[in-house]
Design a protein around this motif. Structure first.
Motif, PDB file in Angstrom:
ATOM      1  N   GLN A 129       4.755   5.430   3.108  1.00 57.32           N
ATOM      2  CA  GLN A 129       3.920   6.920   2.765  1.00 57.32           C
ATOM      3  C   GLN A 129       5.256   7.927   2.561  1.00 57.32           C
ATOM      4  OE1 GLN A 129       1.816   8.761   6.026  1.00 57.32           O
ATOM      5  NE2 GLN A 129       0.650   9.699   4.588  1.00 57.32           N
ATOM      6  N   ASN A 130       4.943   8.711   1.480  1.00 56.68           N
ATOM      7  CA  ASN A 130       6.250   9.302   1.135  1.00 56.68           C
ATOM      8  C   ASN A 130       6.105  10.877   1.770  1.00 56.68           C
ATOM      9  OD1 ASN A 130       4.101  10.137  -0.720  1.00 56.68           O
ATOM     10  ND2 ASN A 130       5.098  11.914  -1.049  1.00 56.68           N
ATOM     11  N   ILE A 131       7.353  11.466   1.879  1.00 55.12           N
ATOM     12  CA  ILE A 131       7.385  12.699   2.270  1.00 55.12           C
ATOM     13  C   ILE A 131       7.879  13.610   1.233  1.00 55.12           C
ATOM     14  CG2 ILE A 131       8.683  14.263   3.991  1.00 55.12           C
ATOM     15  CD1 ILE A 131       7.080  12.105   5.495  1.00 55.12           C
ATOM     16  N   PRO A 168      -4.064  16.205 -11.537  1.00 56.76           N
ATOM     17  CA  PRO A 168      -3.404  15.340 -12.336  1.00 56.76           C
ATOM     18  C   PRO A 168      -2.316  14.417 -11.754  1.00 56.76           C
ATOM     19  CG  PRO A 168      -2.247  17.494 -12.181  1.00 56.76           C
ATOM     20  CD  PRO A 168      -3.407  17.547 -11.228  1.00 56.76           C
ATOM     21  N   HIS A 169      -2.212  14.570 -10.525  1.00 54.90           N
ATOM     22  CA  HIS A 169      -1.196  13.770  -9.804  1.00 54.90           C
ATOM     23  C   HIS A 169      -1.330  12.403  -9.963  1.00 54.90           C
ATOM     24  CE1 HIS A 169       2.151  12.928  -6.966  1.00 54.90           C
ATOM     25  NE2 HIS A 169       1.476  12.518  -6.129  1.00 54.90           N
ATOM     26  N   HIS A 170      -2.168  11.715  -9.485  1.00 50.90           N
ATOM     27  CA  HIS A 170      -2.306  10.281  -9.906  1.00 50.90           C
ATOM     28  C   HIS A 170      -2.446   9.773 -11.521  1.00 50.90           C
ATOM     29  CE1 HIS A 170      -3.212   9.701  -5.360  1.00 50.90           C
ATOM     30  NE2 HIS A 170      -1.890   9.952  -5.408  1.00 50.90           N
ATOM     31  N   GLU A 171      -3.323  10.620 -12.052  1.00 52.18           N
ATOM     32  CA  GLU A 171      -3.394  10.253 -13.643  1.00 52.18           C
ATOM     33  C   GLU A 171      -1.977  10.258 -14.149  1.00 52.18           C
ATOM     34  OE1 GLU A 171      -7.001  10.115 -15.070  1.00 52.18           O
ATOM     35  OE2 GLU A 171      -5.382   8.992 -16.098  1.00 52.18           O
ATOM     36  N   ASP A 172      -1.235  11.106 -13.857  1.00 52.93           N
ATOM     37  CA  ASP A 172       0.238  11.197 -14.318  1.00 52.93           C
ATOM     38  C   ASP A 172       1.266  10.259 -13.549  1.00 52.93           C
ATOM     39  OD1 ASP A 172      -0.722  13.469 -15.534  1.00 52.93           O
ATOM     40  OD2 ASP A 172       0.178  15.138 -14.582  1.00 52.93           O
ATOM     41  N   GLU A 173       0.802   9.914 -12.511  1.00 51.45           N
ATOM     42  CA  GLU A 173       1.655   8.906 -11.930  1.00 51.45           C
ATOM     43  C   GLU A 173       1.502   7.618 -12.415  1.00 51.45           C
ATOM     44  OE1 GLU A 173       1.657   8.304  -7.691  1.00 51.45           O
ATOM     45  OE2 GLU A 173       1.902   6.009  -7.934  1.00 51.45           O
ATOM     46  N   ILE A 174       0.293   7.142 -12.845  1.00 52.80           N
ATOM     47  CA  ILE A 174      -0.086   5.979 -13.792  1.00 52.80           C
ATOM     48  C   ILE A 174       0.522   6.073 -15.051  1.00 52.80           C
ATOM     49  CG2 ILE A 174      -2.178   5.084 -15.228  1.00 52.80           C
ATOM     50  CD1 ILE A 174      -3.928   5.703 -12.761  1.00 52.80           C
ATOM     51  N   MET A 202       0.766  -1.228  -0.082  1.00 58.91           N
ATOM     52  CA  MET A 202      -0.099   0.034  -0.017  1.00 58.91           C
ATOM     53  C   MET A 202       0.820   1.279  -0.114  1.00 58.91           C
ATOM     54  SD  MET A 202      -3.198   0.863   2.582  1.00 58.91           S
ATOM     55  CE  MET A 202      -2.773   2.085   3.807  1.00 58.91           C
ATOM     56  N   TYR A 203       0.539   2.224  -0.864  1.00 64.26           N
ATOM     57  CA  TYR A 203       1.435   3.505  -0.909  1.00 64.26           C
ATOM     58  C   TYR A 203       0.397   4.516  -0.604  1.00 64.26           C
ATOM     59  CZ  TYR A 203       4.443   7.026  -2.953  1.00 64.26           C
ATOM     60  OH  TYR A 203       5.374   8.015  -3.141  1.00 64.26           O
ATOM     61  N   SER A 204       0.655   5.616   0.184  1.00 67.34           N
ATOM     62  CA  SER A 204      -0.223   6.483   0.676  1.00 67.34           C
ATOM     63  C   SER A 204       0.532   7.949   0.391  1.00 67.34           C
ATOM     64  CB  SER A 204      -0.439   6.596   2.034  1.00 67.34           C
ATOM     65  OG  SER A 204      -0.791   5.341   2.602  1.00 67.34           O
ATOM     66  N   CYS A 205      -0.073   8.630  -0.465  1.00 63.74           N
ATOM     67  CA  CYS A 205       0.547  10.141  -0.910  1.00 63.74           C
ATOM     68  C   CYS A 205       0.730  10.762   0.654  1.00 63.74           C
ATOM     69  CB  CYS A 205      -0.142  10.775  -1.744  1.00 63.74           C
ATOM     70  SG  CYS A 205       0.439  10.470  -3.485  1.00 63.74           S
ATOM     71  N   GLY A 206       1.995  11.071   0.951  1.00 64.05           N
ATOM     72  CA  GLY A 206       2.012  11.830   2.102  1.00 64.05           C
ATOM     73  C   GLY A 206       2.272  13.391   2.066  1.00 64.05           C
ATOM     74  N   GLU A 264       8.118  11.873  -8.523  1.00 64.90           N
ATOM     75  CA  GLU A 264       8.333  11.649  -7.190  1.00 64.90           C
ATOM     76  C   GLU A 264       7.746  10.404  -6.702  1.00 64.90           C
ATOM     77  OE1 GLU A 264       9.438  16.188  -6.006  1.00 64.90           O
ATOM     78  OE2 GLU A 264       8.064  14.930  -4.623  1.00 64.90           O
ATOM     79  N   CYS A 265       6.418  10.379  -6.826  1.00 63.26           N
ATOM     80  CA  CYS A 265       5.733   9.420  -6.604  1.00 63.26           C
ATOM     81  C   CYS A 265       5.841   7.965  -7.395  1.00 63.26           C
ATOM     82  CB  CYS A 265       4.179   9.738  -6.408  1.00 63.26           C
ATOM     83  SG  CYS A 265       4.123  10.557  -4.652  1.00 63.26           S
ATOM     84  N   SER A 266       5.934   8.177  -8.517  1.00 63.75           N
ATOM     85  CA  SER A 266       6.307   7.080  -9.281  1.00 63.75           C
ATOM     86  C   SER A 266       7.597   6.404  -9.084  1.00 63.75           C
ATOM     87  CB  SER A 266       6.412   7.234 -10.748  1.00 63.75           C
ATOM     88  OG  SER A 266       5.112   7.440 -11.645  1.00 63.75           O
TER      89      SER A 266
HETATM   90 ZN    ZN Z   1       1.637  11.212  -4.421  1.00 66.59          ZN
END
Ligand code: ZN
Ligand code: AMP
Length: 463
Positions: free
Chosen positions: A65-67, A245-251, A25-29, A220-222
């Motif tokens: 969870q990222n910082i 756009p964050h998650h759309e772009d991560e995908i 599980m990944y959680s945007c931090g 960063e999140c990718s």
């Molecule tokens: Zn993120």
């Protein structure tokens, strides 16, 4: 088995991990240039609830969870100085790294105060710049990216699935962007930056094959999710504003690199509002957990307040509602302490079984926390169930709720307080409220706070 609403399919689906029994599980931090506000924390709580629901069901969860300590932070107001001034006034002119460190710690303290379980890892974006550059290089190689003067862009037309998550497909985006000034460097107006060239005043920068620069927020999140969890991530959480756009772009980035779907289930929480507007750092209408404390409110009252609304509904934050949650929390804790005090031997208690089933059914049904809390309230009022059984159920529920419901168990009243409480109850019964108030004050001098509820008078020791 826990089912959640998957933003990608817009359907309620069971969480079925790629490796049975183990969920990645990944959680945007948080972005760490100031304190998290309680809206951010509502989103982080969602991740905690998903995790607890899975763990109670016997699944092992590896949560990352990222910082966000670069890029996103520095390309907003930070470089222009406005926030910097605010921040450094408070921090006596620290470097960006020191500021990030300070607010990372503050975030971890807030998370602990809210009983958010610690993630297995908290990767910091600044530690993953080589991995980000590696992804950008691979995207270039495969024709998904292009360079203009040290800036690298992702070419959205190279990724056929673009728009699947948010519904912002290219034809729709085109229609929406008709009146905007197009950026002459981009081939398509929806192309987004993977890497940005550093301007002269830029404090935080890294050398790269394309010159000095810094990463885009999405890459960063990718990079951090692929590096810490691999190519199969079962659940990815965030707030609703992260969808596009964050998650759309991560995908688009991650899947263009690995060549297959990475995240199975996307879970997004609706916003916390103040006065019907999104609580936001930039809008200045936010409240931090620290401010709650200054107003005499406890972090777990906020946790309960959030649990009282389902994650998929927007919630208006008000001090009145928070105060109500605090009272409810006090009441629950003193009830649990009373059950513990009068509990006989905990034995088979058929009475509570039905409540347990209904509670966990509500949790598994897309985290229906208001319904789960209603089951707890019903159990609280059901005198036919023995105290030992009610205690055991409340403690089991608390593994998910995380409200420290047993906080007052075994706490003793100071000498004389019990007599004063009884005297006060008699005064109240006789409607002698002046006497009841005097007794409340005397109890307060002993460090005991009393609250009157429909279920009777409850007490707690002053913190
Ligand atoms: Zn993120
Ligand atoms: P940030 O620190 O701004 O990067 O935000 C951290 C997380 O908080 C993100 O996942 C956002 O989606 C989420 N978030 C931001 N504002 C709110 C809000 N008002 N209510 C709920 N979540 C929010």
């Amino acid at each position: 088995m826990l089912a959640v609403t998957n933003t990608l399919t817009r359907a309620k689906e069971p969480v079925r991990p790629h490796t049975p029994g183990r969920v990645a599980m990944y959680s945007c931090g948080p972005t760490v240039y100031r304190y998290a506000h309680v809206g951010n924390l509502r989103t982080f709580l969602l991740a905690d609830l998903v995790r607890r629901a899975l763990e109670v069901g016997g699944v092992e969860v590896r949560q990352v969870q990222n910082i966000t300590d670069v890029g996103h932070m520095t390309n907003e107001r930070f470089d222009r100085g406005e926030d910097r001034m605010l921040v450094s006034a408070r921090l006596e002119d620290k470097s960006p790294a020191e500021i990030a460190e300070y607010y990372t710690r503050a975030f971890l303290e807030d998370a602990a105060a809210l009983n958010l379980q610690r993630a297995a890892e908290y990767p910091r974006a600044s530690d993953y710049v080589p991995q980000m550059q590696e992804l950008v290089a691979r995207l270039l190689e495969r024709g998904h990216a292009y360079e203009v003067d040290g800036n690298l862009y992702f070419a959205v037309e190279s990724f056929p699935g673009y728009g699947r998550l948010s519904g912002n497909t290219l034809d729709r985006l085109r229609a929406g962007h008709r009146h905007d000034e197009p950026d002459p460097r981009k081939r398509h107006h929806a192309d987004f930056a993977l890497w940005k060239a550093a301007g002269p005043g830029r404090l935080v920068r890294w050398p790269s094959p394309w010159g000095d620069g810094y990463p885009g927020w999405h890459i960063e999140c990718s990079a951090m999710s692929l590096a810490t969890l691999g190519e199969h991530i079962d659940v990815h959480t965030g707030g609703e504003d992260n969808v596009f756009p964050h998650h759309e772009d991560e995908i688009a980035q991650s899947e263009s690199v690995v060549g297959h779907r990475v995240v199975t289930t996307w879970v997004h929480g609706r916003h916390l509002l103040t006065g019907d507007r999104k609580m936001a750092k930039s809008a200045g209408n936010f409240t931090s957990l620290r401010e709650l404390g200054e107003r005499g409110r406890s972090p777990l009252a906020a946790r309960l307040l959030f649990l009282q609304a389902r994650y998929r509904t927007p919630l208006n934050f008000t001090w009145e509602a928070l105060e109500g949650a605090e009272r409810t929390l006090d009441r629950l804790r003193s009830r649990v302490a009373a059950w513990a005090g009068s509990a006989g031997t905990p034995g088979q208690e058929p009475g509570a079984t039905g409540y347990q089933e209904r509670f966990w059914a509500a949790v598994d049904d897309d985290l229906d926390t208001p319904r789960a809390l209603a089951v707890l309230a019903e159990l609280e009022g059901d005198e036919t169930v023995a105290p030992a059984a009610r205690l055991a159920s409340a403690q089991a529920f608390d593994r998910f709720l995380g409200l420290d419901l047993a906080a007052q168990v075994g706490q003793r009243l100071p000498a004389g307080a019990e007599g004063l409480i009884a005297e006060r109850e008699r005064a109240r019964a006789a409607r002698d409220f002046a006497a009841a108030d005097r007794l409340r004050d005397r109890l307060a001098t002993l460090g005991v706070e009393v609250t009157d509820t429909r279920a009777g008078t409850t007490w707690r020791l002053r913190r």
